[in-house]
Structure formats: C-alpha cells, structure tokens
Design a protein around this motif. Structure first.
Motif, mmCIF file in Angstrom:
data_model
loop_
_atom_site.group_PDB
_atom_site.id
_atom_site.type_symbol
_atom_site.label_atom_id
_atom_site.label_comp_id
_atom_site.label_asym_id
_atom_site.label_seq_id
_atom_site.Cartn_x
_atom_site.Cartn_y
_atom_site.Cartn_z
ATOM 1 N N ASP A 148 20.431 37.090 -9.852
ATOM 2 C CA ASP A 148 21.686 36.349 -9.825
ATOM 3 C C ASP A 148 21.386 34.905 -10.205
ATOM 4 O OD1 ASP A 148 24.082 35.115 -9.358
ATOM 5 O OD2 ASP A 148 24.305 35.813 -7.288
ATOM 6 N N GLU A 150 23.242 32.491 -10.732
ATOM 7 C CA GLU A 150 24.045 31.496 -10.018
ATOM 8 C C GLU A 150 23.365 31.105 -8.709
ATOM 9 O OE1 GLU A 150 26.755 30.332 -11.623
ATOM 10 O OE2 GLU A 150 26.295 31.803 -13.178
ATOM 11 N N GLU A 151 22.762 32.093 -8.032
ATOM 12 C CA GLU A 151 22.109 31.820 -6.747
ATOM 13 C C GLU A 151 20.723 31.208 -6.952
ATOM 14 O OE1 GLU A 151 20.654 34.394 -2.965
ATOM 15 O OE2 GLU A 151 22.687 34.774 -3.696
ATOM 16 N N SER A 152 19.892 31.841 -7.785
ATOM 17 C CA SER A 152 18.555 31.320 -8.051
ATOM 18 C C SER A 152 18.018 31.943 -9.330
ATOM 19 C CB SER A 152 17.610 31.636 -6.886
ATOM 20 O OG SER A 152 16.286 31.299 -7.253
#
Length: 181
Positions: A148, A150-152
């Motif tokens: 992901d 967006e997260e990491s």
C-alpha cells in the motif's frame, strides 16, 4: 638470570622489540592502507534499494502465488507444498530488503542482496513465530502480502487468517466415504 640480563631475541621477539622489518615484511603496511569496498559479487544486477524505488516512484508488484500458500506462521517455510513459490521474488522489481508489517504493530525485515524471495520473507516471519504455540496465535495462517504505497512505500502489510487451506482428504476419510456410499 637476573632482571638486568636479556635473553637472545628470537625472530618473533624482534618485531616486538622494534627492530626493522625484513624486506619481505615491508609490503605489509601498504596492504593495510588499501580500503576494500563491499564485495560486489553478492549484489545481483537489477536488484534495488527500496528507498531508490520510492524516490523514482517505481511501483512494486507481488506475485499472486504468495496469497495462497496456506502457510502456518509457526512452522518452517519448508513445509509449504509448492516449493517453487519459495524461489519467487517477493516483489518486482526485486529489492535488497523490505519491511513486513503486521496489523498489531510487529515488524520484521526480510533481506537478500540478490533480491528478497518469498522464502526470505517467510524465514523472517518464522523467526518471530517459531516459539509460539498454536493457541497463542489468533490468526496462525498467512493470507498474503499487500503493498500500500499510501501507507508505506518501503514495506508490505502481512495479512493473516484463522483458517488454513482446506485439508486434502486423508485416506481414512476417503475409505469412509466409499463405505457410506
């Protein structure tokens, strides 16, 4: 022998006593001055540092096979039926190391200078869970990995499940089914 007498120096003692080096030993200081870099033979061509991929915004892809291993986290990765999965690179393009994050906060790092494989990831996870009993694990089976961005960008999320793959029917249950039919 009194304290003021000195025994004859031997070859080993002469170096300690500060006597000049023999011509053969004069080359030694030059070797010490050279600084060697890390071996490049252990670094495979086309294997990236994950930070470089993030800087260049190169996206990662995961092999679909990782989603259906049915592997139990506290058992050795060698127990997986399809051994070919273990040889696959965990992500494409291959990376030297990647963090694997669990939903409850645990994080492990898989490393391989020739590119992290599925086996490297499972080995890193197994190292964390091998001492855990089955009843200590809420979700003991690997459901797969997720990237992901967006997260990491530099890590994968590890998904777990309560149930493993459907067990292959044993010979006893096949016999019972025949007898009942």
């Amino acid at each position: 022998m009194s304290a003021t007498e000195h025994p004859e120096l031997t070859k080993v003692d002469s170096a300690v006593a500060g006597l000049p080096l023999s011509p053969k030993d004069e080359k030694a200081p030059d070797k010490a001055e050279k600084k060697f870099h890390k071996r490049t033979s252990s670094q495979a061509e086309g294997v990236y540092n994950i930070k470089e991929l993030e800087e260049k915004q190169i996206e990662l892809t995961l092999p679909i096979e990782t989603q259906k291993t049915g592997w139990k986290l506290n058992t050795s990765p060698s127990t997986i039926e399809d051994k070919d999965i273990l040889k696959l690179h965990l992500v494409t393009p291959p990376v030297k190391k990647i963090d694997l994050k669990f939903p409850l906060g645990l994080e492990v790092t898989a490393r391989n200078m020739k590119g992290v494989t599925v086996k490297d990831a499972l080995d890193a996870i197994f190292k964390q869970f091998k001492k855990k009993a089955d009843d200590e694990l809420d979700k003991p089976y690997l459901a797969g990995f997720e990237w992901d961005k967006e997260e990491s960008w530099t890590s994968l999320i590890v998904h777990q499940t309560k149930n493993g793959p459907p067990a292959a029917p044993s010979k006893k249950s096949k016999k019972k089914a025949k007898e009942e039919a």
